[in-house]
Structures are given as C-alpha cells and as structure tokens.
Design a protein around this motif. Structure first.
Motif, short mmCIF file in Angstrom:
data_model
loop_
_atom_site.label_atom_id
_atom_site.label_comp_id
_atom_site.label_asym_id
_atom_site.label_seq_id
_atom_site.Cartn_x
_atom_site.Cartn_y
_atom_site.Cartn_z
N ARG A 198 0.83 -1.21 0.00
CA ARG A 198 0.00 0.00 0.00
C ARG A 198 0.86 1.26 0.00
NH1 ARG A 198 -5.14 1.37 1.19
NH2 ARG A 198 -5.68 -0.77 1.71
N GLU A 256 0.76 3.89 -3.11
CA GLU A 256 0.26 5.24 -2.86
C GLU A 256 1.34 6.30 -3.03
OE1 GLU A 256 -1.48 5.08 1.00
OE2 GLU A 256 -3.36 4.18 0.28
N ALA A 301 -0.58 6.01 -12.20
CA ALA A 301 -1.83 5.39 -11.76
C ALA A 301 -1.60 3.89 -11.61
CB ALA A 301 -2.94 5.66 -12.77
N THR A 351 -3.33 0.18 -9.73
CA THR A 351 -4.41 -0.51 -9.03
C THR A 351 -3.95 -1.94 -8.73
OG1 THR A 351 -6.13 0.77 -10.11
CG2 THR A 351 -6.80 -1.33 -9.13
N ALA A 410 -5.30 -5.63 -7.62
CA ALA A 410 -6.54 -6.42 -7.55
C ALA A 410 -6.23 -7.86 -7.18
CB ALA A 410 -7.27 -6.36 -8.88
N VAL A 432 -10.86 -5.03 -6.35
CA VAL A 432 -9.84 -4.01 -6.11
C VAL A 432 -9.42 -4.04 -4.66
CG1 VAL A 432 -9.34 -1.54 -6.13
CG2 VAL A 432 -10.73 -2.54 -7.94
N ARG A 453 -6.01 1.16 -4.71
CA ARG A 453 -5.98 2.05 -5.91
C ARG A 453 -5.47 3.42 -5.44
NH1 ARG A 453 -11.26 1.75 -8.98
NH2 ARG A 453 -10.19 0.09 -10.13
N ASN A 454 -4.34 3.87 -6.06
CA ASN A 454 -3.77 5.15 -5.60
C ASN A 454 -4.54 6.33 -6.18
OD1 ASN A 454 -2.94 5.18 -8.24
ND2 ASN A 454 -0.72 5.18 -7.80
N ALA A 495 -4.82 6.89 -10.04
CA ALA A 495 -5.74 5.92 -10.64
C ALA A 495 -7.19 6.31 -10.35
CB ALA A 495 -5.44 4.53 -10.10
N LYS A 496 -7.44 6.82 -9.14
CA LYS A 496 -8.79 7.25 -8.81
C LYS A 496 -9.23 8.42 -9.68
CE LYS A 496 -8.59 5.74 -3.96
NZ LYS A 496 -8.62 6.20 -2.54
N CYS A 535 -10.12 7.16 -13.12
CA CYS A 535 -11.43 6.45 -13.05
C CYS A 535 -12.57 7.46 -13.00
CB CYS A 535 -11.46 5.54 -11.83
SG CYS A 535 -10.43 4.06 -11.99
N PRO A 566 -14.52 4.59 -8.60
CA PRO A 566 -13.17 4.28 -8.10
C PRO A 566 -13.19 3.02 -7.22
CG PRO A 566 -13.71 6.58 -7.71
CD PRO A 566 -14.97 5.94 -8.18
#
Length: 372
Positions: free
Chosen positions: A335, A339, A344, A346, A348, A354, A357-358, A361-362, A365, A372
């Motif tokens: 994580r 982050e 971007a 993700t 999964a 998911v 997701r940093n 990436a959010k 989305c 997100p």
C-alpha cells in the motif's frame, strides 16, 4: 505495528494454550481426587464392616464356648444322684460326689483345669485330682454371686487355687434340692487354653490381633500370648465402651509402637466380657494405597498428553499468527509503495476485486466515469 499490537498478537496464541493446559490438568486432578476419596471411603467402610463382623463372630464363639461348659455343668447339677448325695449337709456322700465330679471332669477334660463341688459354706467337698478337700472358696466373687442370685455365673479371671493351675475363669452352677434351695455348687475352672487356641488359629492367616477381657477389664485371652497373670486394661477407652455394652469401629488408635491401627470392639453376649479386634492400617488400607497409585499411573501420563497437546496448540497458533502478521506487513508495504508512486496503479485480487488504488488511478477512473 506498535508494541501494544505486538503484545495483543502474542496473546492470541499463548493465552488459549495456557487456558487449555490449566483446565485439562485441573479437571484431571479433580477427577482423580474424587475417585480416590470415594474409593477410599468405600474401602474404609468395607474394612470396618469386616473387622466388626470378625469381632462379633469371635465374641459369639467365646460366648458359645463358655455357655457350653455351663450347660454341661448344669446338666450334672440336675442329676438326682448328685442331689441326693448332698441332701444331708452334715453327712454328704463324698464317694458319690467324687464319682459325679470325676465323670464331669472326664467330659470336659480338654477344656478345664479342675472341677470341684462345694457346700453352701464354700468348703470343697469333692473334686478332681489336685483339689484339696476343705479348701474354702466363699471369698470368691463367683461363689457369692451364685449364692446371692441362685443362677449360674461365669467369673472374672483369677489364678486357680489348684497347684500349678494357670489363669482361669470359673463357671459356678448351683445344685438345688427338691424345694429349689441351694444345697451346693459345681465349680468348673476353665483354663482358657481352648479359647486361646481358637483365637490363635483364627488370626494365624490374618494380620489382626484379638484381645478378650473379663467383666472387670482383665485380659484373659490375647492372640500370640498366653496371659498367666491378671493384667487389667479397664482404662482403655474401647474396653470401657464395650464393658458399657457399646460396640463400634475406630481408626483413631495406635499400637504400643505408635503405628496407627483400626479397632473393632464388642461386648461378649451373656458374659459381660469384652472383645477387641485390631488391624494395622497399613495392612487394612493397603487397597487404598494401591488404588491411589493406579489412579496416578493413569492421571500423570494423561496430564502430560494434555500439556503436550497444549504446547502443540500454542505452536500452531503461533505459526498462524506469524503468517497473518507477515501478510499484513507485506500488505502495508504494498500500500505504501502504490500510494507513493505518481503513476496510476491498481492492485486487484485473482477475482478482479480491487484491493488498493492510488490517487492518480482514482482521478482517471473519475474522469472516465468509472466508480473508483
């Protein structure tokens, strides 16, 4: 992770293991204690009943033995020839009286030390060999009892007045005339040797001791010994209780060497005598010790098994906690890496769910209208 988190995690594996071991061992100890105490109580009760039954059996034999001597003497006292020979106190038929006494002596030869016949003044009129005619027995308790009550009487222990005679008890039986008045008395000196042999035979294959006392507490029979003098144990609490007509069992006594014993005490029926049966507790309660050892042989290995099971549980829980902690540590690292990057990204799972997701990436989305 903080130190508190580490401590909480450690508790997850050792606390259940300790609780399991403690509960298992305590349960086993409690079970073994319950089994031992219940079994010990049952064995103690059984030993007490057995000892009490032995005491009652011997007491009945003693009473029967003395009663048998008394019955035989009483049958001679009722003989017409004997009564006629005493009909004239001034001129008794000594020849006939000696014949009757000799015949009675032959019948009881294996049980007695002497048989005599006395007049109402206590003077010996006839007797078996060794008895001196004219000897006066009026000072003895049995003579006075028979003359006072008119009934047969078994005396306390005394040293016989016949030369060389051992410690005896005396059976006095009144001879009565046609008017039911006492005209004389048959006196049988019972040497107690027959009772001594019976007691010794009874205890020969048992680890018990037997003591018989007369109505004054004087020992007249004791297993393994042949009392030759009048020794009183009337101050013994068990003898005193039996003299008072009580019976019971106690394990609060000890022998001369201080070894704990269990004792049963009973009065001897009809005689006023007492009988004590004793057994060393080490022998009497041997089954209790054997049972306790057997229970421990079972419980100790079981306790070790439960402790080992607890250790195995602890190791299993520890390994599980370590694996979980390692996975959590890797998840925190992943994580932090995702982050921290400007691209971007993700993360999964294998099912497309998911996990992480940093922010870049959010934002993409959101721009694409993807949740997100």
């Amino acid at each position: 992770r903080t130190d508190e988190d580490a401590l909480t995690g450690a508790r997850r594996w050792w606390l259940p293991s300790v609780l399991f071991c403690v509960l298992a061992v305590v349960s086993l100890v409690g079970l073994s204690y319950l089994v031992e105490t219940r079994a010990e109580a049952a064995i103690r009760a059984e030993v007490g009943i057995g000892l009490s039954n032995s005491a009652s059996l011997i007491a009945d034999v003693v009473a029967g033995e003395m009663g048998g001597v008394e019955d035989v003497a009483a049958s001679y006292a009722r003989r017409t020839l004997l009564q006629s020979a005493l009909s004239d106190p001034a001129r008794p038929d000594v020849v006939e009286l000696n014949r009757q006494v000799a015949e009675l002596g032959d019948v009881l030869s294996d049980k007695i030390s002497a048989v005599v016949l006395v007049d109402t003044a206590g003077a010996v009129v006839a007797g078996t060999p060794g008895v001196v005619a004219g000897t006066n027995l009026s000072d003895l308790d049995f003579f006075q009892q028979v003359m006072r009550t008119g009934e047969s009487y078994v005396s306390e222990a005394l040293v016989g007045r016949v030369q060389g005679s051992p410690l005896v008890t005396t059976v006095g039986v009144p001879v009565k005339d046609a008017a039911d008045q006492i005209s004389g008395m048959i006196v049988v000196g019972y040497s107690l040797e027959d009772l001594q042999r019976f007691v010794d035979d009874f205890v020969s294959d048992q680890d018990i001791g037997v003591t018989v006392t007369d109505q004054t507490g004087v020992v007249i029979v004791e297993s393994g010994l042949s009392p030759a003098t009048a020794v009183s144990i009337a101050d013994d609490p068990l003898v005193a209780a039996a003299l008072a007509g009580e019976r019971g069992v106690t394990d609060e006594t000890s022998d001369a060497a201080g070894e704990p014993i269990i004792s049963a005490y009973v009065p001897v029926p009809e005689l006023g005598w007492t009988l004590i049966v004793e057994e060393h507790q080490a022998h009497a309660y041997a089954e209790v010790h054997a049972l306790a050892n057997n229970v421990r042989v079972i419980v100790i290995p079981l306790a070790l098994v439960f402790v080992l099971a607890g250790v195995a549980l602890a190791l299993s829980l520890r390994a599980r906690d370590r694996a979980r902690n390692q996975a959590q540590r890797l998840a925190h690292i992943n994580r932090a890496v995702i982050e921290a990057t400007h691209e971007a990204m993700t993360l999964a799972d294998t099912h497309g769910g998911v996990l992480i997701r940093n922010e870049p990436a959010k934002e993409i989305c959101s721009a694409l209208g993807i949740t997100p």
